[in-house]
Write a protein that holds these residues in place. Structure first.
Motif, PDB file in Angstrom:
ATOM      1  N   LYS A 181      -5.539  15.632  28.401  1.00  0.00           N
ATOM      2  CA  LYS A 181      -5.825  17.004  28.840  1.00  0.00           C
ATOM      3  C   LYS A 181      -4.734  17.970  28.369  1.00  0.00           C
ATOM      4  CE  LYS A 181      -8.676  16.185  32.821  1.00  0.00           C
ATOM      5  NZ  LYS A 181      -8.428  14.907  33.485  1.00  0.00           N
ATOM      6  N   PRO A 182      -5.137  19.206  28.063  1.00  0.00           N
ATOM      7  CA  PRO A 182      -4.126  20.202  27.682  1.00  0.00           C
ATOM      8  C   PRO A 182      -3.166  20.495  28.837  1.00  0.00           C
ATOM      9  CG  PRO A 182      -6.363  21.017  27.263  1.00  0.00           C
ATOM     10  CD  PRO A 182      -6.505  19.737  28.024  1.00  0.00           C
ATOM     11  N   VAL A 183      -1.962  20.895  28.466  1.00  0.00           N
ATOM     12  CA  VAL A 183      -0.951  21.304  29.443  1.00  0.00           C
ATOM     13  C   VAL A 183      -1.117  22.801  29.669  1.00  0.00           C
ATOM     14  CG1 VAL A 183       1.544  21.571  29.805  1.00  0.00           C
ATOM     15  CG2 VAL A 183       0.641  19.515  28.687  1.00  0.00           C
ATOM     16  N   LEU A 216       9.277  14.672  32.239  1.00  0.00           N
ATOM     17  CA  LEU A 216       8.486  13.768  31.405  1.00  0.00           C
ATOM     18  C   LEU A 216       8.931  13.859  29.943  1.00  0.00           C
ATOM     19  CD1 LEU A 216       6.012  11.938  30.731  1.00  0.00           C
ATOM     20  CD2 LEU A 216       4.653  14.050  30.578  1.00  0.00           C
ATOM     21  N   ILE A 217       9.119  15.096  29.450  1.00  0.00           N
ATOM     22  CA  ILE A 217       9.511  15.287  28.049  1.00  0.00           C
ATOM     23  C   ILE A 217      10.876  14.650  27.791  1.00  0.00           C
ATOM     24  CG2 ILE A 217      10.202  17.033  26.351  1.00  0.00           C
ATOM     25  CD1 ILE A 217       7.927  18.831  27.579  1.00  0.00           C
ATOM     26  N   GLU A 218      11.828  14.868  28.701  1.00  0.00           N
ATOM     27  CA  GLU A 218      13.153  14.258  28.533  1.00  0.00           C
ATOM     28  C   GLU A 218      13.059  12.733  28.557  1.00  0.00           C
ATOM     29  OE1 GLU A 218      15.850  15.875  27.518  1.00  0.00           O
ATOM     30  OE2 GLU A 218      14.396  17.518  27.473  1.00  0.00           O
ATOM     31  N   ILE A 277       0.626   8.823  30.603  1.00  0.00           N
ATOM     32  CA  ILE A 277       0.341  10.179  31.087  1.00  0.00           C
ATOM     33  C   ILE A 277      -0.674  10.832  30.149  1.00  0.00           C
ATOM     34  CG2 ILE A 277       1.322  12.432  31.679  1.00  0.00           C
ATOM     35  CD1 ILE A 277       2.598  10.277  33.379  1.00  0.00           C
ATOM     36  N   LEU A 278      -1.830  11.201  30.702  1.00  0.00           N
ATOM     37  CA  LEU A 278      -2.908  11.728  29.853  1.00  0.00           C
ATOM     38  C   LEU A 278      -2.777  13.234  29.659  1.00  0.00           C
ATOM     39  CD1 LEU A 278      -5.827   9.491  31.127  1.00  0.00           C
ATOM     40  CD2 LEU A 278      -4.674   9.390  28.907  1.00  0.00           C
TER      41      LEU A 278
END
Ligand code: ZN
Length: 160
Positions: free
Chosen positions: A19-21, A31-33, A54-55
Motif C-alpha cells: 500500500k502507498p504511504v 521502519l526506514i532506519e 511490512i506491506l
C-alpha cells in the motif's frame, strides 16, 4: 534502531501488493532506519519493506554512494538493456541471470515526503527496479534466465 527479520521466499508477504504511504509517521521513520540497518547487516544493496513483513511502498538502497529512500516510487522512464547476475536477501545463497533496462528514472518521495526524481544506470537501475518489483509482490526469480545458481558455485567460476 533494530534489526528486522528478513522474510524469505515462500513467505506470503513477499507476494502481496504493498500500500502507498500517506504520511511519514514516527513509526515509519523508525521502519526506514531499521530497514537501512538490516540491509547493511545483511550486506545487501537494497531492501523493500515487504521483505521485513511490512506491506508499504518503501524501499532503501545503497549501491555504494550512500543510502537513499524511495517512498511510493514510480518508474517514469527506462531505456537500454543490461544482463547480469542478480541476488536477493529474500532468496539467500542464490543468484541468477536477469535482463533489465540499463537506465531508469524514478519518481518517489523522500523521508520528508518531498518528491524526488532519481536516475540510475547499471547497478543502481537494477537495484531500483528489483526493489520496486518487491512492492508489487514480484521476486526476481520469475525473471531469471536459466536456473538459479548457488552463490558459492558462481564465485568459483566467475570473477565477479
Ligand atoms: Zn530482493
Amino acid at each position: 534502531m533494530a534489526l528486522r527479520t528478513i522474510r524469505t521466499m515462500g513467505d506470503d508477504v513477499l507476494t502481496k501488493v504493498c500500500k502507498p504511504v500517506k504520511e511519514v509517521t514516527p513509526r515509519i521513520r523508525t521502519l526506514i532506519e531499521d530497514m537501512k540497518e538490516t540491509m547493511y547487516d545483511a550486506e545487501g544493496v537494497g531492501l523493500a519493506a515487504p521483505q521485513v513483513g511490512i506491506l508499504k511502498r518503501i524501499v532503501v538502497i545503497d549501491v555504494g554512494e550512500g543510502p537513499f529512500v524511495m517512498i511510493n516510487p514510480r518508474v517514469l522512464e527506462t531505456s537500454g538493456e543490461q544482463t547480469g547476475t542478480e541476488g536477493c536477501l529474500s532468496v539467500p545463497g542464490k543468484c541468477g541471470i536477469v535482463t533489465r533496462p540499463n537506465y531508469a528514472k524514478v519518481l518517489a518521495y523522500n523521508e520528508d515526503m518531498e518528491p524526488v526524481e532519481i536516475e540510475g544506470t547499471e547497478l543502481k537501475a537494477r537495484a531500483m527496479l528489483h526493489e520496486i518489483d518487491h512492492l508489487d509482490g514480484k521476486l526476481y526469480v520469475e525473471k531469471v534466465e536459466g536456473e538459479l545458481k548457488d552463490v558459492e558455485a558462481l564465485e568459483d567460476d566467475e570473477e565477479e
